[in-house]
Design a protein around this motif. Structure first.
Motif, mmCIF file in Angstrom:
data_model
loop_
_atom_site.group_PDB
_atom_site.id
_atom_site.type_symbol
_atom_site.label_atom_id
_atom_site.label_comp_id
_atom_site.label_asym_id
_atom_site.label_seq_id
_atom_site.Cartn_x
_atom_site.Cartn_y
_atom_site.Cartn_z
ATOM 1 N N HIS A 58 0.860 -1.191 0.000
ATOM 2 C CA HIS A 58 0.000 0.000 0.000
ATOM 3 C C HIS A 58 0.899 1.244 0.000
ATOM 4 O O HIS A 58 1.150 1.831 1.055
ATOM 5 C CB HIS A 58 -0.913 0.007 1.225
ATOM 6 N N PRO A 59 1.402 1.637 -1.161
ATOM 7 C CA PRO A 59 2.374 2.735 -1.221
ATOM 8 C C PRO A 59 1.874 4.055 -0.652
ATOM 9 O O PRO A 59 2.685 4.915 -0.283
ATOM 10 C CB PRO A 59 2.654 2.858 -2.729
ATOM 11 N N HIS A 60 0.552 4.212 -0.558
ATOM 12 C CA HIS A 60 0.020 5.471 -0.034
ATOM 13 C C HIS A 60 0.023 5.518 1.496
ATOM 14 O O HIS A 60 -0.231 6.574 2.082
ATOM 15 C CB HIS A 60 -1.407 5.689 -0.540
ATOM 16 N N TYR A 61 0.305 4.391 2.152
ATOM 17 C CA TYR A 61 0.406 4.404 3.606
ATOM 18 C C TYR A 61 1.617 5.241 4.030
ATOM 19 O O TYR A 61 2.627 5.310 3.312
ATOM 20 C CB TYR A 61 0.576 2.988 4.147
ATOM 21 N N LEU A 62 1.530 5.832 5.208
ATOM 22 C CA LEU A 62 2.642 6.586 5.772
ATOM 23 C C LEU A 62 3.213 5.820 6.960
ATOM 24 O O LEU A 62 2.472 5.468 7.881
ATOM 25 C CB LEU A 62 2.183 7.970 6.227
ATOM 26 N N LEU A 63 4.513 5.557 6.938
ATOM 27 C CA LEU A 63 5.165 4.869 8.044
ATOM 28 C C LEU A 63 5.636 5.886 9.073
ATOM 29 O O LEU A 63 6.273 6.889 8.725
ATOM 30 C CB LEU A 63 6.359 4.054 7.546
ATOM 31 N N ALA A 64 5.315 5.627 10.333
ATOM 32 C CA ALA A 64 5.674 6.556 11.410
ATOM 33 C C ALA A 64 6.200 5.766 12.597
ATOM 34 O O ALA A 64 5.680 4.702 12.926
ATOM 35 C CB ALA A 64 4.447 7.374 11.835
ATOM 36 N N GLY A 65 7.244 6.295 13.263
ATOM 37 C CA GLY A 65 7.697 5.614 14.461
ATOM 38 C C GLY A 65 9.153 5.840 14.780
ATOM 39 O O GLY A 65 9.799 6.775 14.291
ATOM 40 N N GLU A 66 9.660 4.948 15.622
ATOM 41 C CA GLU A 66 11.036 5.075 16.104
ATOM 42 C C GLU A 66 11.536 3.736 16.597
ATOM 43 O O GLU A 66 10.754 2.827 16.889
ATOM 44 C CB GLU A 66 11.124 6.109 17.239
ATOM 45 N N VAL A 67 12.851 3.642 16.722
ATOM 46 C CA VAL A 67 13.512 2.553 17.429
ATOM 47 C C VAL A 67 14.460 3.199 18.421
ATOM 48 O O VAL A 67 15.313 4.009 18.041
ATOM 49 C CB VAL A 67 14.281 1.618 16.471
ATOM 50 N N LYS A 68 14.269 2.917 19.698
ATOM 51 C CA LYS A 68 15.042 3.539 20.778
ATOM 52 C C LYS A 68 14.974 5.062 20.698
ATOM 53 O O LYS A 68 15.962 5.761 20.964
ATOM 54 C CB LYS A 68 16.486 3.047 20.754
ATOM 55 N N GLY A 69 13.815 5.564 20.306
ATOM 56 C CA GLY A 69 13.589 7.006 20.270
ATOM 57 C C GLY A 69 14.017 7.690 18.993
ATOM 58 O O GLY A 69 13.677 8.853 18.777
ATOM 59 N N LEU A 70 14.746 6.997 18.134
ATOM 60 C CA LEU A 70 15.320 7.619 16.941
ATOM 61 C C LEU A 70 14.506 7.294 15.689
ATOM 62 O O LEU A 70 13.912 6.224 15.576
ATOM 63 C CB LEU A 70 16.763 7.150 16.754
ATOM 64 N N ALA A 71 14.511 8.235 14.753
ATOM 65 C CA ALA A 71 13.803 8.053 13.493
ATOM 66 C C ALA A 71 14.321 6.813 12.769
ATOM 67 O O ALA A 71 15.494 6.446 12.881
ATOM 68 C CB ALA A 71 13.988 9.292 12.622
#
Length: 231
Positions: A58-71
């Protein structure tokens, strides 16, 4: 009703009526501002690979988040409420992967209803649950999960919400905001040697808002999905 607080992100809880998962700094503050900014829904995934596979499908999805606080390299968005508040995300589907809040939620699905929140939407969420949980003749089990294993920010918010639900408030909003700012996890945001952490985020994480909705997890989807529930 019985209200219990748990701290950490990997509990295997007994079945309950309601689970509330808290991540103040910053996952569910980000989620709250995403919905305020028009997001359609937020899919919760446990790994970065799962997020990228969803993006491939689903290329229109937006991925958001972090690992250990970092982008996360390759993600569209990081885990900053300051930055999400200015994004054009109306009617977009977000995929969220975070270290504590998302993980804790995926471990807390064994309930009839699951809600997520940061401090920004804590009073609205707790008041909604208090009002809807007053079922005559039924003893409800409510679990509040402070997702960070050691920091006081989520725990302070959990104690605040417990007081609201039980109608015996012992903490004020200012009390909670001060504990969030003083918490272990907040300190790196005030450290000038760590510019990757935006100090403006803490202002978003300590500000109460009333958007007229709560964030409820739809467990019937293949991928657990946070949805905006108007109240």
């Amino acid at each position: 009703m019985t209200v219990k607080i748990y701290q950490g992100n990997d509990h295997q809880l007994e079945p309950s009526d309601i689970n509330i998962v808290i991540d103040v700094i910053r996952a569910f503050t980000v989620a709250h501002y995403a919905f305020l900014n028009g997001a359609k829904e937020i899919l919760l995934v446990g790994t970065v690979d799962e997020a990228f596979k969803l993006k491939d499908m689903h290329p229109h999805y937006l991925l958001a988040g972090e690992v250990k606080g970092l982008a996360i390299e390759g993600f569209d968005l990081d885990n900053s409420p300051n930055r999400i508040a200015s994004q054009r995300i109306e009617d977009r589907t977000l995929v969220q992967k975070t270290t504590n809040g998302v993980k804790a939620t995926l471990h807390s699905l064994n309930a009839n209803a699951v809600f997520v929140t940061g401090f920004s939407n804590a009073r609205t969420t707790a008041s909604h649950i208090r009002d809807t949980a007053k079922s005559p003749g039924k003893e409800l089990q409510i679990n509040i999960i402070a997702s960070h294993p050691t920091s006081d920010d989520d725990l302070a918010c959990a104690e605040y919400m417990k007081g609201i639900i039980e109608e015996r408030e012992v903490l004020t909003a200012n009390d909670v905001a001060e504990r969030i700012r003083a918490s272990q996890v907040a300190q790196k945001f005030f450290d000038a040697s760590k510019p990757e952490f935006d100090c403006k985020d803490i202002s978003f994480c300590t500000r109460e808002l009333n958007g007229g909705f709560v964030m409820k997890v739809n467990k019937s989807n293949v991928i657990p999905t946070i949805e905006r529930l108007e109240i």
